[in-house]
Design a protein around this motif. Structure first.
Motif, PDB file in Angstrom:
ATOM      1  N   UNK A 131      17.908  86.698  41.254  1.00  0.00           N
ATOM      2  CA  UNK A 131      16.909  87.132  40.280  1.00  0.00           C
ATOM      3  C   UNK A 131      16.819  86.130  39.141  1.00  0.00           C
ATOM      4  N   UNK A 132      15.621  85.894  38.665  1.00  0.00           N
ATOM      5  CA  UNK A 132      15.398  84.943  37.592  1.00  0.00           C
ATOM      6  C   UNK A 132      15.067  85.685  36.305  1.00  0.00           C
ATOM      7  N   UNK A 133      15.756  85.339  35.226  1.00  0.00           N
ATOM      8  CA  UNK A 133      15.507  85.943  33.923  1.00  0.00           C
ATOM      9  C   UNK A 133      15.181  84.863  32.906  1.00  0.00           C
ATOM     10  N   UNK A 134      14.649  85.297  31.791  1.00  0.00           N
ATOM     11  CA  UNK A 134      14.396  84.371  30.690  1.00  0.00           C
ATOM     12  C   UNK A 134      15.714  83.998  30.011  1.00  0.00           C
ATOM     13  N   UNK A 135      16.575  85.006  29.755  1.00  0.00           N
ATOM     14  CA  UNK A 135      17.834  84.771  29.062  1.00  0.00           C
ATOM     15  C   UNK A 135      18.926  85.674  29.614  1.00  0.00           C
ATOM     16  N   UNK A 136      20.122  85.136  29.743  1.00  0.00           N
ATOM     17  CA  UNK A 136      21.308  85.921  30.072  1.00  0.00           C
ATOM     18  C   UNK A 136      22.284  85.824  28.907  1.00  0.00           C
ATOM     19  N   UNK A 137      22.894  86.962  28.554  1.00  0.00           N
ATOM     20  CA  UNK A 137      23.906  87.019  27.504  1.00  0.00           C
ATOM     21  C   UNK A 137      25.219  87.488  28.130  1.00  0.00           C
TER      22      UNK A 137
END
Length: 277
Positions: A8-14
């Motif tokens: 899965x592709x996200x804008x940001x991971x924290x």
């Protein structure tokens, strides 16, 4: 054989509180998580390396190298990675603005989400009175936590033998202690007030190993959790919505990691979307 899900592709991971160098760190689970979750930006919200434990007893298995190498490879491929040190990796606080292999070190940062909301991102130990004003007590608490994690492993070894899913004894025990529950509530309150002082819409932190996304008095409070007890991360999608992800069972570990001691049985992955504002 079950087919592994598509990444899965996200804008940001924290991500926070990985504690590399601690025997309790689930570094192999994190590698598997990063294999299935990609992002344009990764923000490491402190306690990535556990300098306290490494000073007491050096422990750095291949799993830890794999996590570091994975992050460095992603930085080389164009992923922006920001590292905000915590109290366990505070040695990096002497290097704000420095780049290590493409990884940026910052004491705090303001993250602007895709929906325009602005978040103050910090580890959070700045507001832990014990860490700030009674360092020896903080270390004693750290040893007690090690004991809780050890008991957690024994409990889950027994649960696995009985065919039961993973359950965090240490997280449960923490929430049974009135002082701990009061501390979590007070921590959340002061962190939210700090976000208000910065005139932002929310705050993203770690430190207390208690993952949650909730609105508090008009401020979005987000805690990323940890990779010792709960294996959680926060992901921002391309609409700016924040999601809490629990990675309870690695999908496909390398053969050598499958032989890891049977102390970390897990449940299926679950994902919890943030509450609508």
């Amino acid at each position: 054989m079950t087919k592994a899900p598509k990444a899965r592709q996200f804008r940001t991971l924290f991500l926070s509180d990985i504690h590399l160098g601690s025997r309790a760190a689930k570094a192999d689970w994190l590698i598997d998580f990063l294999r299935h979750h990609h992002a344009d930006t990764i923000i490491l919200v402190g306690d990535i390396v556990d300098g306290w434990r490494l000073k007491r007893n050096w422990y750095w298995p291949q799993d830890c190298n794999n996590v570091v190498q994975k992050l460095l490879r992603q930085a080389r491929k164009g992923t922006r990675i920001i590292y905000i040190p915590g109290n366990h990796d505070e040695f990096l606080r002497d290097f704000p603005g420095t780049h290590f292999g493409g990884i940026e070190v910052e004491l705090t940062t303001i993250h602007e989400a895709a929906d325009g909301r602005r978040y103050l991102v910090m580890h959070g130990d700045e507001f832990d009175v014990v860490v700030r004003h009674a360092r020896m007590l903080a270390h004693l608490g750290d040893w007690a936590y090690d004991l809780a994690i050890f008991v957690n492993r024994l409990v889950n070894y027994g649960r696995r033998r009985l065919g039961l899913p993973y359950w965090s004894f240490s997280a449960w025990a923490k929430l049974q202690v009135k002082q701990a529950v009061n501390f979590i509530g007070e921590f959340q309150r002061v962190v939210v007030e700090e976000a208000r002082k910065h005139d932002v819409d929310g705050v993203i932190c770690g430190h207390i190993h208690h993952a949650v996304i909730e609105d508090m008095d008009g401020i979005r409070y987000i805690n990323t959790g940890d990779w010792v007890e709960s294996c959680t991360a926060v992901a921002e999608d391309y609409d700016g919505e924040m999601h809490l992800i629990e990675w309870r069972q690695p999908v496909a570990l390398p053969a050598d990691l499958k032989r890891r001691k049977a102390l970390d049985a897990g449940e299926a992955t679950s994902e919890k979307p943030a509450k609508a504002a």
